[in-house]
Structures are given as C-alpha cells and as structure tokens.
Write a protein that holds these residues in place. Structure first.
Motif, short mmCIF file in Angstrom:
data_model
loop_
_atom_site.label_atom_id
_atom_site.label_comp_id
_atom_site.label_asym_id
_atom_site.label_seq_id
_atom_site.Cartn_x
_atom_site.Cartn_y
_atom_site.Cartn_z
N ASP A 135 -5.54 -0.57 -4.82
CA ASP A 135 -4.94 -1.11 -3.59
C ASP A 135 -5.91 -2.11 -2.94
O ASP A 135 -6.85 -1.73 -2.27
N GLU A 136 -5.68 -3.36 -3.19
CA GLU A 136 -6.54 -4.43 -2.67
C GLU A 136 -8.03 -4.11 -2.83
O GLU A 136 -8.76 -4.05 -1.85
N SER B 219 0.83 -1.21 0.00
CA SER B 219 0.00 0.00 0.00
C SER B 219 0.86 1.25 0.00
O SER B 219 0.57 2.22 -0.70
MG LIG Z 1 -2.17 -2.64 2.16
#
Ligand SMILES: [Mg+2]
Ligand SMILES: Nc1ncnc2c1ncn2[C@@H]1O[C@H](COP(=O)(O)OP(=O)(O)OP(=O)(O)O)[C@@H](O)[C@H]1O
Lengths: 249, 235
Positions: free
Chosen positions: A168-169, A48
């Motif tokens: 991000d995810e 991240s």
């Molecule tokens: Mg992360």
C-alpha cells in the motif's frame, strides 16, 4: 494447489463506512499467480481500503474475496492463518518499534509459524542480506532511515514465505533518494514471480514490472487493462486526467 | 510533654517496630500495584471491547470504585461484609480493598496507553497472522506499557501514601504503628514527624527508581501518536 484459479479474486465487493459513505462500489478484480497488478487512482478513491479487504484487515459489506481459494469474506475462515500466507507492506512501514530489526523479522516466524529460534534467525539473516541490511540487524527501527525501514518491512513480510504480497503505497512516505532502494527490492521480487498487488503512483515501476494497471476513482474500478494499453490509450476521461497529472512532473 | 524532644525523636527514628511498619506499607504498595495493574488491564481491555456485555460491567466497575472513597470501601469490606457471611481478616480486607480501588484508576491509565498505540501497529501485527491475543501480547501491550510508565510511577507514589487509610480498619502499617506508639510516651509530634519522614524517604527513593526506569525504556523507542487502536476485530 489449484494452478488455474486466480490467487486473489475480488468479486462484486461493496463497502460502506458508516451508513452514508460508500467507499467501494461493486469492485471486481482478479490477480493470477505470478501476476503483478498496480492499483492507482486519486487520493481517497478507496485503494487502501480495497487492498486491506484482501487480507481481511477491513471487512466488506457485500461481495466475496478469495485468496488462494479461501474466502476471506466467509466469517468461518480463520483470518490469522490466511493472513500469515499473504505479506503486506504499509505506507508508514509499521515496524514494531520496541523490537530490533532481527526481532521484527523473527516474531511472526516464531509465534505464528512456530519455527524454532535458530531456523527463524537463519531465515532473517538471509533476508537481511537480500535487502542489503545485514549491518543493521541489532538496530531499532527508530535508528533507521525510511528507506531502510521499508526494506526491513518487506523482509518481515517475506520471512513468512508468503504466496502473495500486498503493497500500500510503499514509497510515498519516503524521501526521493530512498525510493529507488525500495523499488529495486520490489522489482526483483516481481521478476522472481511473486504475485503482487501494489498500490502506487510510481509509474516507472508499473511500466517496468506490472502486468496490469487498475485505475480507481471514487470507490469504483474504472479501468483494468494491460499496462501498455493503460499508458498509451487510457479509455476513460478520468484515467486520462489522472495520468496527465501524475506524469506531468 | 511540652516542647520538642530530640532524644525521643531519634529513638523512634530507628525504632524496629516502626521500621517494620514502613516495610508493611511498602509490601501493601507492591502487592496492590501488581494485582491492581493486572486487574486494571483486564478491565481496560473489557472497557475497550465493542461488546456491551464486556464494556458495560467494566464501566460500572470503574464508576463505583472511582466514585466512592477508599475509606468507605475498606469499611464495607471489613465491617460490612461479615453481615453477609463473608469474614475477611484485616490483611485480606486491606489487600482486596487497595487492589480493587487501584485497579479502577489503573484501568483508565492502561486504557489511555492502549489507545495511544497507533492503529497501524495493530494492522501490521494482524497482517503477519497474529491472533488477537498475540497482537495484544507482543505488539500492543509492550508499547502501551512504555507509554504508561510515567503515570504508573505517579500511581506508585500515590499508593505509598494511600495505604495509610487502611489504618482505620486497624491494619498495622506505618501510620497505625505510629498511633500505637503514641500511647507509650505521648510524643505525638515527634512520632508523626518520624512517620512523615519514612513516607518521604520511600516516595523519594521511588522517584529515583522511576527516573531510571523511564530512561531505560525511553531508549531507542519513541511512540508516534496516531490513530487509536480499537480492540476486537470487526468483520
Ligand atoms: Mg491509501
Ligand atoms: N476508517 C474509516 N472510516 C471512515 N472513512 C474512512 C475510513 N478510512 C478511510 N475512509 C475514507 O474512505 C475513503 C477512501 O479511503 P482510502 O484510504 O481507501 O483511499 P486511498 O485511495 O487509499 O487514498 P490515499 O491515496 O490518500 O491513500 C476516503 O474518503 C477516506 O476518507
């Protein structure tokens, strides 16, 4: 526009949180135009952080990052105008809860790109159709499911006509039955040639559309390989261990 | 004048001079809330800045104004400042004193509200290219405002009553006018009860209004508590 230079170029980036903890260690990575790069790695490995450095949401201590030739890490670069060109999708959607769906899609177009209200609206409607959310344009984010919110969040980013997208995810906060609806949108984006940097553990997605897979561990980029090779013949023990863990269930 | 006088009580209950005093109290409240909130917002943003030259003065301001009584502040503004060549009328002194004092308290409320907006919202707003000002204007402030509606409502209730302190510098609001009328017939108890009732009506009506506002802004919106937002970008 320079068509040979990479769209995203991360060169020898180091970053510390506070004085003692180095979260990124000499990271280098480049994403060419139209390329889809999947970033994976254990929790806390710095994925991240790395992706937030790309559009300057996190500052780096050392090294350079360029997006479409513009240096994110140069203090004289106007970050807002650079960010307007790079879409970002977050794990927890981060739709603006006090605005309805349409307003979420129009605010950036109107306030940042200075588009007129009707043009912004038309663009928003088209994107809602694209992500299959036309019926929900006047709902508030709190009234939507996670999968629906994430599709709106993708549409919000696309409304700015980005030259690249960062994820991000995007599916890790979703219930399993909603993951597909979000991945489908991402797959179609990838197939249309969007430049994408995607932090995800969805290896099905990686197999389907990724060009390269980057594996991070403890702040380092341990592997950066063609996806075929990453799945069939990972070089490092750390990647082997990681793959065996996430593919076993 | 021994005993309770109903006729006097009812006479004062509908007295135009007192009623006007109540309206002045209301006006003082509205003015000091609006301007106090604006100044309080500026102080809150300064206070949250990473720059010392902004956060320092903001801290100093709230320290002074929360650490001294409003009564003393009003007396200094009205009777002390002329010594420095600054002459303000009673109304000006009252408005300035109430506003400055209220701003100090409201800035703390605003600060808590801003801090309660999740950090991810700031990132999302920045990520679509908003400037720091736009992030505040379109994303953080509206959400912070919804969060602080309940404590703001309580502040209005407090200010309605606090305005009575301005009577000490002869501001003709509700309490001062009550005291003036006492010189007429010396119906002390009746008059003060009437004044108390006026205050009670105003705070009660406000309570009803506040509930409506809270319901209105509560709809379709719930703030998730998460990491606090910090102001000003790090690079
Ligand atoms: Mg992360
Ligand atoms: N603002 C911060 N201050 C200090 N440490 C932080 C901060 N943000 C993240 N970290 C730490 O940096 C490390 C990397 O965090 P990061 O969020 O980039 O990891 P990640 O690979 O995305 O993990 P996950 O898979 O859990 O999302 C973690 O150890 C985390 O605790």
């Amino acid at each position: 526009m320079n068509t040979t230079a990479p769209m995203i170029e991360i060169a020898a980036v180091n970053k510390w949180y506070g004085a003692g903890f180095q979260v990124l260690k000499n990271c280098s990575l480049s994403v060419r135009r139209g390329e889809v790069v999947v970033v994976c790695g254990p929790s806390g490995s710095g994925k991240s952080t790395l992706i937030k450095c790309v559009n300057g949401l996190e500052p780096v201590n050392d090294g350079t990052i360029k997006v479409d030739g513009a240096a994110v890490t140069d203090p004289s670069t106007k970050l807002p105008s650079l960010r307007a060109k790079v879409g970002m999708v977050f794990q927890h959607f981060e739709l603006f809860p006090h605005m309805n769906v349409l307003e979420n899609l129009c605010i950036g177009q109107e306030k940042v790109l200075k588009r007129g209200a009707s043009e912004a609206r038309a663009k928003a409607q088209a994107l809602l159709e694209r992500v299959g959310m036309t019926a929900h344009s006047h709902k508030y984010p709190g009234q939507l499911s996670g999968g629906q919110q994430q599709r709106i969040a993708i549409a919000r980013a696309l409304a700015m006509d980005p030259i690249a997208m960062l994820f991000d995810e995007p599916t890790s906060a979703l219930d399993p039955e909603m993951i597909t609806e979000v991945l489908d949108v991402m797959v179609s984006l990838a197939q249309e040639g969007m430049t994408m940097m995607v932090v995800t553990h969805e290896m099905g997605f990686a197999r389907k559309v990724a060009d390269r897979v980057v594996f991070m561990d403890r702040g380092e980029i341990v592997e950066d390989t063609q996806k075929q090779r990453f799945f069939e013949d990972p070089q490092s023990d750390r990647a082997k261990l990681f793959l065996s863990k996430i593919l076993s269930h | 004048m021994k005993g309770w006088h109903w006729d006097g009580f009812f006479e004062y209950l509908t007295n135009a001079y007192l009623l006007e005093g109540a309206l002045i109290t209301l006006g003082l409240t509205i003015f000091s809330m609006i301007f106090g909130l604006m100044l309080g917002f500026v102080i809150a943003v300064m206070r949250m800045s990473k720059y010392k030259f902004l956060s320092g003065p903001a801290y100093f301001y709230t320290w002074i104004f929360r650490g001294t009584p409003l009564l003393v502040q009003l007396i200094i503004i009205y009777t002390g400042l002329p010594q420095m060549g600054i002459k303000l009328s009673v109304l000006e002194s009252t408005l300035i004193g109430l506003t400055l004092n209220e701003a100090a308290y409201l800035s703390e409320i605003v600060r808590a509200g801003i801090a309660a907006v999740p950090r991810g919202q700031v990132n999302a707003a920045r990520a679509i290219g908003m400037t720091e000002f736009q992030v505040m204007r379109y994303v953080v402030a509206p959400q912070a405002f919804r969060i602080i509606i309940p404590p703001l409502g309580n502040s209005v209730n407090g200010v309605l009553k606090t305005t009575s302190i301005a009577s000490i510098i002869s501001m003709e609001e509700l309490l001062r006018r009550t005291q003036v009328l006492i010189q007429e017939k010396f119906l002390v108890l009746e008059l003060f009860v009437v004044a108390a009732l006026y205050y009670l009506v105003m705070t009660t009506v406000w309570e009803l209004v506040q509930r409506r506002i809270e319901r209105r802004f509560g709809r379709a919106f719930e703030a998730q508590a998460s990491e606090p937002a910090s102001l000003g970008e790090q690079r």
